[in-house]
Design a protein around this motif. Structure first.
Motif, PDB file in Angstrom:
ATOM      1  N   UNK A  79       0.818  -1.201   0.000  1.00  0.00           N
ATOM      2  CA  UNK A  79       0.000   0.000   0.000  1.00  0.00           C
ATOM      3  C   UNK A  79       0.860   1.262   0.000  1.00  0.00           C
ATOM      4  N   UNK A  80       1.585   1.502  -1.104  1.00  0.00           N
ATOM      5  CA  UNK A  80       2.412   2.724  -1.147  1.00  0.00           C
ATOM      6  C   UNK A  80       1.578   4.000  -1.052  1.00  0.00           C
ATOM      7  N   UNK A  81       0.265   3.859  -1.336  1.00  0.00           N
ATOM      8  CA  UNK A  81      -0.592   5.046  -1.272  1.00  0.00           C
ATOM      9  C   UNK A  81      -0.676   5.619   0.136  1.00  0.00           C
ATOM     10  N   UNK A  82      -0.507   4.761   1.157  1.00  0.00           N
ATOM     11  CA  UNK A  82      -0.651   5.228   2.535  1.00  0.00           C
ATOM     12  C   UNK A  82       0.299   6.380   2.845  1.00  0.00           C
ATOM     13  N   UNK A  83       1.582   6.166   2.573  1.00  0.00           N
ATOM     14  CA  UNK A  83       2.573   7.187   2.908  1.00  0.00           C
ATOM     15  C   UNK A  83       2.355   8.446   2.079  1.00  0.00           C
ATOM     16  N   UNK A  84       1.903   8.286   0.826  1.00  0.00           N
ATOM     17  CA  UNK A  84       1.641   9.450  -0.025  1.00  0.00           C
ATOM     18  C   UNK A  84       0.461  10.254   0.510  1.00  0.00           C
ATOM     19  N   UNK A  85      -0.610   9.562   0.869  1.00  0.00           N
ATOM     20  CA  UNK A  85      -1.785  10.254   1.393  1.00  0.00           C
ATOM     21  C   UNK A  85      -1.496  10.921   2.737  1.00  0.00           C
TER      22      UNK A  85
END
Lengths: 293, 261, 344
Positions: C209-215
């Motif tokens: 879930x690379x989106x977590x750190x971006x969000x």
């Protein structure tokens, strides 16, 4: 001075087992043989084999996998895993011991209740729990928000994806496995003993270090075992809270079966890892027995 | 005074243990589906949870597996600890080491090797295979916890029972087990918790019908761990705490007249 | 304790016994978790009366490991292209019986006859996706067009990348202008210094879930799966997704029938069902990957088609991953080594 008796050193009054002694032990031995020894044996065979295109095992003998295991890089990674596990264990003893002792001194009903309350947080899903930690530790997270608004810091602390976060995560995950065995052992300590120490003029610190701690050593030893040993192979927390920037021995082994598709090498790593553990454990046991004499 | 300090410390540790749980419960009311940033308050996830059959089924499977695992682990772990304590077997120490191996063995190694073994003996994957795998790494925790308690146990206790004519089994059941209860309880709790949270070994030893909750949760990470999972955790935790408090309350009700008498 | 052993044994026998009876109308599906909507499975069961046992995995490697260790009895598996290629080569897949399939024409021409299955004899594309660069345009104002702009010193500590050795090595090979499927010791050696300069700039590796750190705003740039970028774009348009100018590849997740599948007829029926445009649309609605089904794409909304994570605009000729056999170990060794030296 009493030495740490590793769990498992038979009591001094232990006697030779009769027929019943063997018969009752048989199911456990059978279980271990079937589900630990045999599968590990299969892997040990694999570790001397080569692999095909798919990563499947091809039965032709080679030592190569073992030569590779002793590459300094893997030893270095193992060292790091052991270091993290060691640090986690030390912090868990320091943080968890007083809690285990305190719970053991409560009235009976409250004791069981508190014990359950220690464990209940871990009945949530690991991933959900870890994401909650991420929400707490991230740059714009709860902790930084609190500290900033309290004026304790002026810029957000960088915690998440650092070794600090990893240690917080590891201590959190393993703390109950220290508290529970300490409790099991502390609950047995007679209140009268503690009071006697006080009556004989021992201050709280002396009573603690000279009476209480020696009496609960078996619990501490069990806790150390239950925290340290599983923590060596742990990597999910280092991946999620440390950003997977450093490999742990658990990552390396898992990668052989998944990404690298090299089962024989993964098996060799597993075998060596297991043997290292066995020898260390036997050495500690042997040492413990000798110093007890 | 020391007791007071320990009390404060215990409170601090409990805050540490429940801090993420508080956050987790708070986020179960988050309207954002991705559940990474806070949007607004909603109860929708609790409503949706009721109709989400696959998640509830995996939770049920997890509970079945964890309960079974705990029961078997407690039996094997307690008797094993007692036997190793009571008798001096020829290979006691090797056995002790062997028992600890599943605790340190990387999950992937254990999962794959067990699957190879189950396939070789053509044991179909399902509840039984998952439970066998879970017991294998859970019972050592019970055993170690019980052993710690057994150390320094007064041997006179059992001998007295034997002298009074009890069989060894009866002496074990009536004298030793009650004395070990706190350690059995903590060992059982550890086994249950470990089983509930196990992922990789479960993956290799399960079938679709017996898939456990962690498998579902890890799969969902890809599209976003939606607050329904938080709601599930919250419901589960709150129910457990209420049940525990209630049973404690019943127990007190039950013991009070006896005390008065 | 002996009692419990007996109980277990009885349980084993009981389970073994009932397994063989209920064989009539089932389909054992072994697929990615969160990839096939429950509505699709329910619809299939309602129409055909075939019960679907949906077993999940969360990476292609995980699937292969279970398959090789002894997971048997699957009717449909869902491997990524490069794993399908070697399964075909090893004779592990059943040739598709085109007479039993309908809707194959719905697949867009660019997804037919792909290198992993040149004759389309064994596999049908399910969903496809790319790997590219996502940028938080509120925080990063300089244009980012490729790997050269991504891995710049001023972005150090603000980057998330997928935790996948092969993707990272491929990024380096593209930058060096080398073939992405030529994983040779020489190419690995050439990629090493470049990767060694990149790794210290990376804040975290996350495949799940690379989106977590971006969000969360902990990082501002990423080298991530297109599907992750599509979810981010849906959440906030500030997350822009591009395919790196040095080169990009797509991956194709296919459906296939194992050679020893117990219910091949049900499997064919299921593939036909998935090929229907209205069913395929349901999949796109829930999971925003690139849909290879042309007829289904016509049913999608403009908003869905405008999502750069799902349908990136590009003039690049997109590569695909090929089976690289034992060279996978070279990649793993390199990445482990680099992480080990660049980390704390």
């Amino acid at each position: 001075m009493q030495t740490i008796g590793l769990p498992g050193t038979a009591a001094p009054h232990a006697r030779k087992p009769g027929l019943w002694g063997w018969l009752l032990l048989a199911p456990m031995v059978l279980w271990l043989l079937l589900f630990v020894v045999v599968p590990t044996g299969i892997l040990a065979v694999y570790s001397f084999c080569q692999r095909d295109d798919l990563g499947r095992v091809v039965f032709s003998f080679t030592w190569d996998n073992y030569v590779r295991v002793f590459d300094p890089i893997y030893l270095n990674i193992l060292g790091r895993s052991v270091a993290y596990a060691g640090l986690t264990t030390i912090i868990c003893v320091a943080v968890g011991y007083p809690v285990g002792w305190y719970i053991a001194r409560r009235p009976a009903g409250l004791r069981n209740l508190l014990l359950l309350l220690v464990m209940i947080p871990f009945w949530t899903s690991f991933l959900i729990r870890t994401y909650a930690w991420i929400a707490i530790l991230k740059n714009e997270g709860l902790l930084n928000g609190l500290l900033l608004s309290a004026g304790a810091i002026t810029a957000p602390l960088e915690l998440l994806y650092t070794p600090v976060a990893v240690v917080i995560g590891l201590v959190y995950a393993y703390l109950p496995f220290m508290i529970l065995p300490v409790y099991g052992s502390a609950e047995k300590v007679d209140n009268a003993l503690v009071e006697a120490a006080h009556d004989l003029g021992a201050g709280p610190v002396r009573a603690f270090s000279e009476v209480i701690i020696p009496l609960t050593l078996p619990g501490i030893a069990a806790g150390v075992l239950l925290v340290f040993v599983p923590a060596i192979g742990m990597f999910a927390i280092t991946d999620l809270m440390g950003g997977a920037r450093v490999p742990m021995i658990g990552n390396v082994i898992q990668n052989q079966f998944f990404k690298a598709r090299n089962w024989p090498f993964g098996a060799a790593l597993g075998v060596v890892f297991t043997l290292m553990f066995v020898f260390t454990y036997l050495a500690v046991q042997w040492h413990g027995r000798r110093s007890q004499r | 005074m020391l007791d007071g300090a320990l009390g404060i410390w215990t409170v601090v540790v409990f805050v540490f243990l429940y801090l993420p749980i508080g956050v987790l419960v708070a986020y179960s009311f988050n309207s954002s589906k991705l559940n990474i940033l806070w949007e607004s308050f909603t109860l929708d996830w609790y409503v949706q949870l009721w109709s989400n059959a696959p998640i509830l089924r995996t939770l049920k499977n997890s509970l079945i597996v964890a309960t079974g695992t705990t029961a078997v682990s407690v039996v094997i772990g307690t008797t094993g600890a007692w036997l190793l304590h009571r008798y001096r077997y020829k290979f006691s120490r090797s056995l002790q080491t062997l028992i600890c191996i599943p605790m340190m063995m990387p999950e992937i190694v254990m999962g794959i090797s067990l699957l190879i073994f189950f396939t070789a003996v053509s044991l179909p994957l399902g509840y039984v295979s998952v439970m066998i795998a879970h017991v294998t790494f859970c019972f050592p925790f019970v055993l170690v916890a019980v052993q710690a308690r057994l150390q320094g146990l007064d041997p006179a206790l059992e001998e007295a029972a034997l002298d009074l004519g009890a069989t060894p089994l009866k002496a074990f059941w009536l004298v030793i087990v009650p004395c070990l209860r706190p350690a059995i309880l903590s060992g059982g709790l550890m086994a249950f918790t470990l089983s509930m949270d196990e992922l990789i070994i479960s993956y290799f030893t399960t079938s679709p019908a017996s898939a456990t909750l962690p498998l579902k949760v890890f799969g969902m990470a890809k599209v976003g761990l939606n607050p329904m999972l938080n709601a599930l955790s919250a419901v589960f935790i709150v129910t457990t705490i209420i049940l525990v408090l209630f049973s404690e309350y019943l127990r007190r009700l039950g013991t009070r007249p006896a005390q008065a008498a | 304790m002996k009692k419990s052993c007996c109980l277990i044994l009885a349980g084993v026998l009981a389970l073994a016994g009932c397994k063989s009876k209920e064989d009539a109308k089932v389909l054992n599906l072994f697929a990615w978790s969160e990839y096939i909507p429950q509505t699709v499975l329910d619809g299939f069961t309602a129409e055909t009366g075939i019960k679907v046992n949906y077993e999940t995995f969360s990476s292609g490697e995980e699937m292969l490991a279970k398959l090789l260790a002894g997971g048997v009895g699957y009717d449909i598996i869902q491997p990524p292209d490069y794993i399908a290629e070697v399964l075909i080569k090893e004779g592990e897949l059943l040739p598709l019986d085109t007479a039993k399939l309908s809707g194959l024409d719905n697949i867009l021409p660019e997804f037919r006859g792909m290198p992993h299955d040149p004759q389309d004899a064994y596999t049908v594309p399910y969903m496809t996706g790319s790997v590219g660069i996502v940028v938080n345009t509120e925080r990063v104002t300089t244009p980012v067009k490729g790997f050269k702009d991504l891995f710049k010193p001023e972005h150090s500590g603000r980057i998330v990348v997928v935790d996948d050795g092969r993707e990272l090595v491929v990024a380096a090979l593209y930058t060096l202008g080398l073939g992405i499927n030529d994983i040779t010791p020489e190419n690995i050696a050439a990629a090493r210094p470049l990767l060694a300069s990149w790794f210290p700039m990376i804040k975290l590796f996350d495949s799940d879930s690379p989106k977590t750190a971006l969000l969360n705003g902990d990082v501002d740039l990423g080298y991530v799966w297109g599907g992750e970028a599509a979810i981010l774009w849906d959440e906030d348009k500030k997350f822009q997704y591009i395919l790196p100018e040095e080169g990009a590849h797509i991956f194709v997740d296919v459906v296939a029938i194992p050679a020893k599948a117990p219910h091949p007829d049900a499997a064919h029926a299921f593939i036909s069902y998935l090929l229907r445009p209205e069913v395929s649309k349901l999949i796109s609605d829930e999971f925003p990957y690139t849909n290879p089904n042309g007829a289904a794409r016509k049913l999608l909304t403009e908003d869905q088609l405008a999502n750069p994570g799902s349908y990136p605009k590009t003039e690049l000729a997109l590569d695909t991953f090929r089976h690289i056999g034992e060279s996978g170990a070279l990649i793993d060794e390199l990445v482990t080594d680099l992480k080990n030296t660049s980390g704390q």
